[in-house]
Design a protein around this motif. Structure first.
Motif, PDB file in Angstrom:
ATOM      1  N   ALA A  21      -5.368   7.195  -3.047  1.00 26.02           N
ATOM      2  CA  ALA A  21      -5.673   6.267  -2.095  1.00 26.02           C
ATOM      3  C   ALA A  21      -7.251   5.691  -1.626  1.00 26.02           C
ATOM      4  CB  ALA A  21      -4.798   6.618  -0.739  1.00 26.02           C
ATOM      5  N   LEU A  33       2.990   9.883  -1.990  1.00 26.24           N
ATOM      6  CA  LEU A  33       2.997   9.232  -0.435  1.00 26.24           C
ATOM      7  C   LEU A  33       3.844  10.343   0.434  1.00 26.24           C
ATOM      8  CD1 LEU A  33       4.588   5.815  -1.630  1.00 26.24           C
ATOM      9  CD2 LEU A  33       2.241   6.355  -1.303  1.00 26.24           C
ATOM     10  N   THR A  50       3.848   6.739   6.194  1.00 30.72           N
ATOM     11  CA  THR A  50       2.964   5.891   5.892  1.00 30.72           C
ATOM     12  C   THR A  50       3.108   4.555   4.793  1.00 30.72           C
ATOM     13  OG1 THR A  50       1.089   7.622   5.949  1.00 30.72           O
ATOM     14  CG2 THR A  50       0.414   5.314   5.035  1.00 30.72           C
ATOM     15  N   ALA A 103       2.331   1.706   2.077  1.00 33.57           N
ATOM     16  CA  ALA A 103       1.543   2.104   1.109  1.00 33.57           C
ATOM     17  C   ALA A 103       1.594   0.834   0.215  1.00 33.57           C
ATOM     18  CB  ALA A 103       1.742   3.393   0.090  1.00 33.57           C
ATOM     19  N   HIS A 154       4.841  -2.662  -2.508  1.00 33.86           N
ATOM     20  CA  HIS A 154       4.819  -1.684  -1.234  1.00 33.86           C
ATOM     21  C   HIS A 154       5.844  -0.883  -1.077  1.00 33.86           C
ATOM     22  CE1 HIS A 154       7.371  -4.674   1.008  1.00 33.86           C
ATOM     23  NE2 HIS A 154       6.670  -5.451   0.280  1.00 33.86           N
ATOM     24  N   PHE A 206      -5.177   1.217  -4.642  1.00 36.42           N
ATOM     25  CA  PHE A 206      -3.994   1.819  -3.936  1.00 36.42           C
ATOM     26  C   PHE A 206      -4.382   1.997  -2.435  1.00 36.42           C
ATOM     27  CE2 PHE A 206      -2.023   6.177  -3.158  1.00 36.42           C
ATOM     28  CZ  PHE A 206      -1.238   5.988  -2.439  1.00 36.42           C
ATOM     29  N   GLU A 207      -3.880   1.518  -1.512  1.00 33.03           N
ATOM     30  CA  GLU A 207      -4.164   1.456  -0.021  1.00 33.03           C
ATOM     31  C   GLU A 207      -3.144   1.951   0.754  1.00 33.03           C
ATOM     32  OE1 GLU A 207      -7.252   0.993   1.041  1.00 33.03           O
ATOM     33  OE2 GLU A 207      -8.389  -0.237  -0.617  1.00 33.03           O
ATOM     34  N   GLN A 208      -3.252   2.420   1.922  1.00 30.79           N
ATOM     35  CA  GLN A 208      -2.312   2.952   2.729  1.00 30.79           C
ATOM     36  C   GLN A 208      -2.777   2.194   4.073  1.00 30.79           C
ATOM     37  OE1 GLN A 208      -0.557   7.051   1.799  1.00 30.79           O
ATOM     38  NE2 GLN A 208      -2.671   7.598   1.604  1.00 30.79           N
TER      39      GLN A 208
END
Length: 455
Positions: A66, A86, A90, A92, A145, A185-187
């Motif tokens: 992440a 994951l 959250t 993602a 997502h 990759f973002e959370q």
């Protein structure tokens, strides 16, 4: 005598060190004039992107971290797996920017699809982006997502390993070369206690395009990727774009705010009036590089314009709408505009850049963030607003900040050395006076060096 020589050497070393710290860096110049690259500049990948290989079997997929950026590639018709881990709380996002060769060709319907799947191959979400009817090779982005909590699907809610599948579709008539990929990759941060609670997206919003900004247009040169996109705020911005080139810009859009954007391609001075359909494409992507919308214009040597259709204000509850043009406007942050001029324009109007005017407007007062703690990239800060006002890109702002730190350090180090040398010189003179005694004439050379003939 020996002590005086040692003091002289120490003084010289100290002065050299001070000059090295304080003196400005002199750029190195290559012999002869700089070389000019042929054609439009290449896509500027994030310099910290880690290379990763996609896997045809999900069991062999590399794990993405992440907050990190990765660089990969994909062949025509390939389906490549990557993996993320994951938790159960959250939201993602994993995006893939596909970058075909600018001198290649793409066909209608060519594009990429990104999906996130659990290990039973149940799909959490999937999004597809194509090059459109313009059939112009350009960077395109798609994201998938995993959403948890209220209004989310009953699948993909647990903690564990998830697959990210990137698929490339290319017609037989398209160029067969591999496309580069830039993966992120973002959370999303967690919500504050108690909200937001609305799980229905808005159905109505201001749908009329506002009048253009009244301020005089200013010059801003676009970047060549998401990484070095030029920051814009409300206003009109003049640039130039060459056939086959893509310009990138970014606009800070906060909670509750609405973004409008349009592009105008100037006329040419020649007599040619050749019609070119879908000559210019204007695209909008969200802070996680999720594609929102695009529009295009045709060109025949005369001024032509196109505008994104009005989109809803940024709101957390937009994510619950079925339309990608609504649910992608789900968080605050930098929204990315990209403009591509078809290489076909060069066939009739030459390879020289054509003047481009970008009009950007951000409406409504900014609302409060719904997140608990650090919002990361999903926010608009005072620094972001300053960058948009000045037209700085992220790397330019980082370089400026680094230079300020270096300058401050150099000034501090120089001041310490000067004060130290002054104190040392004063002490040396007092010792010399005490050693000479009354009635004697013992002259000392400058900087405390050894006595010289004639002194």
């Amino acid at each position: 005598m020996k002590r005086q020589r040692n003091r002289g050497r120490a003084m010289a070393v100290a002065l050299a060190a001070m000059c090295a710290v304080v003196a400005p860096a002199v750029p190195a110049h290559a012999a002869g004039p700089p070389a000019h690259a042929a054609g439009p500049p290449a896509y500027a990948f994030a310099p910290d992107a880690k290379k990763v290989q996609g896997a045809e079997r999900n069991a062999e997929a590399s794990v993405l971290a992440a907050g990190a950026v990765y660089r990969s590639s994909i062949e025509a018709g390939e389906k490549l797996y990557y993996r993320v881990v994951l938790d159960s709380a959250t939201d993602a996002y994993v995006s893939a920017v596909a970058v075909p060769k600018s001198e290649g060709s793409v066909a209608y319907g060519d594009g990429i699809t990104v999906s996130i799947r659990d290990l039973n191959d149940s799909q959490c979400s999937s999004n597809r982006t194509t090059f459109g009817s313009g059939e112009t090779p350009r960077p395109i982005s798609a994201y998938a997502h995993r959403t948890v909590g209220r209004g989310a699907s009953t699948t993909c809610q647990g903690a564990g390993k998830y697959d990210v599948l990137v698929e490339r579709e290319s017609k037989d008539t398209s160029s067969p070369e591999a496309w580069d990929l830039e993966l992120r990759f973002e959370q999303e941060p967690g919500l504050k206690a108690g909200g937001p609670t609305e799980t229905t997206a808005p159905k109505d919003w201001p749908s009329s395009t506002p009048a253009p900004p009244t301020a005089e247009p200013e010059k801003r040169t676009g970047g060549s990727s998401y990484y070095d996109a030029t920051s814009l705020e409300t206003g009109e911005w003049i640039d130039a774009i060459a056939p086959g080139q893509t310009r990138f810009y970014r606009v800070p859009v906060d909670w509750g705010q609405q973004i409008y954007a349009s592009a105008v391609l100037s006329n040419t001075t020649g007599d040619t009036t050749e019609f070119i359909g879908n000559a210019l494409t204007l695209s909008l992507d969200n802070p996680a590089q999720g594609h929102i919308a695009d529009t295009s214009l045709s060109y025949s040597g005369k001024s032509a314009s196109t505008a994104l259709k009005p989109l809803p204000p940024v709101a957390y509850r937009n994510r619950y709408d079925y339309s990608s043009q609504v649910n992608t406007l789900r968080f605050a942050g930098w929204y990315y505009l990209s403009v591509t001029l078809s290489p076909k324009v060069a066939e009739s109007y030459g390879k020289d850049p054509i003047v481009l005017t970008m009009s950007v407007q951000v409406k409504n007062k900014a609302g409060a963030s719904p997140y608990e703690g650090d919002p990361g990239i999903f926010a608009v800060t005072d620094k972001d607003k300053e960058l948009a006002e000045n037209g700085d890109s992220a790397p330019k702002a980082a370089k400026s900040a680094t230079m300020q730190v270096v300058a401050a350090g150099a000034f501090g180090a120089g001041a310490v050395l000067v004060l130290g040398l002054g104190a040392w010189t004063l002490l040396a003179r007092r010792r010399a006076a005490a050693a000479g005694g009354p009635g004697q004439d013992h002259h000392q050379p400058p900087l405390g060096g050894p006595p010289q003939q004639g002194w």
